[in-house]
Design an enzyme around this catalytic site. Structure first.
Site, PDB file in Angstrom:
ATOM      1  N   ARG A 133       0.818  -1.216   0.000  1.00 30.36           N
ATOM      2  CA  ARG A 133       0.000   0.000   0.000  1.00 30.36           C
ATOM      3  C   ARG A 133       0.852   1.266   0.000  1.00 30.36           C
ATOM      4  NH1 ARG A 133      -2.411  -3.813   3.017  1.00 30.36           N
ATOM      5  NH2 ARG A 133      -1.598  -2.963   4.946  1.00 30.36           N
ATOM      6  N   GLU A 141       2.926  -8.019  13.575  1.00 28.99           N
ATOM      7  CA  GLU A 141       1.807  -8.567  14.343  1.00 28.99           C
ATOM      8  C   GLU A 141       1.292  -9.864  13.727  1.00 28.99           C
ATOM      9  OE1 GLU A 141       0.099  -5.021  11.965  1.00 28.99           O
ATOM     10  OE2 GLU A 141       2.016  -5.699  12.704  1.00 28.99           O
TER      11      GLU A 141
END
Length: 181
Positions: free
Chosen positions: A63, A100
């Site tokens: 992104r 994460e």
């Protein structure tokens, strides 16, 4: 639409439990579906960096490529791609980091920098900081300096922006989300 932190936040869609349970994914596609909002985001970042000493923009997969290409074009700066392992075709350097989601690897072309450049790192958001810190290590391996890490969103509860500041990497974001938002 008046451009401010709250209008950006209203165009970021929370997706609970994606890509795994307990994670709230911050989906920026609604922001990109609004030409006016996208222009305002890009213009805000362009205004921030137009008179800065940056020489290169390093956009982080995937992104970050969306903003990185716009800023590189508008600021007339070379664009460096920081990609997931195995995506770049020429000789690369690699860095492993923890996110994460688990351990990951990013790469950069070995010839992307010559040394002494001022590099803006760019992605859509700052979470745990792992990707940005790995990208910064790649820049430093090639003799460049990280000018700043920029993003649309900061997730401060995950500690990434704090880790980057502790590593002497300034950060800049247009908005932030707490975990309970």
């Amino acid at each position: 639409m008046i451009f401010d932190e709250y209008s950006i936040k209203s165009l970021v869609r929370p997706i609970p439990d994606f890509p795994k349970a307990g994670v709230t994914f911050r989906d920026i596609t609604p922001l990109y579906q609004s030409p006016r909002a996208m222009r305002m985001v890009a213009d805000s970042l362009i205004q921030r960096y137009v008179e800065s000493p940056i020489t290169h923009i390093a956009a982080i997969d995937a992104r970050g490529f969306l903003l990185g290409s716009v800023l590189a074009y508008e600021l007339n700066k070379p664009l460096i791609l920081v990609r997931k392992a195995g995506k770049l075709p020429a000789d690369v350097i690699s860095e492993t980091y923890s996110s994460e989601y688990g351990d990951c690897v990013v790469e950069m072309h070995r010839d992307a920098l010559k040394g002494g450049e001022q590099v803006l790192l760019l992605d859509d958001l700052i979470a745990t900081g792992g990707t940005f810190l790995a990208a910064a290590r790649l820049v430093k391996q090639l003799g460049g300096n990280v000018y700043e890490a920029g993003a649309i969103i900061d997730l401060p509860d995950l500690g990434g922006s704090r880790k980057m500041q502790d590593a002497d990497i300034p950060t800049y974001t247009l908005c932030a989300f707490e975990l309970d938002e």
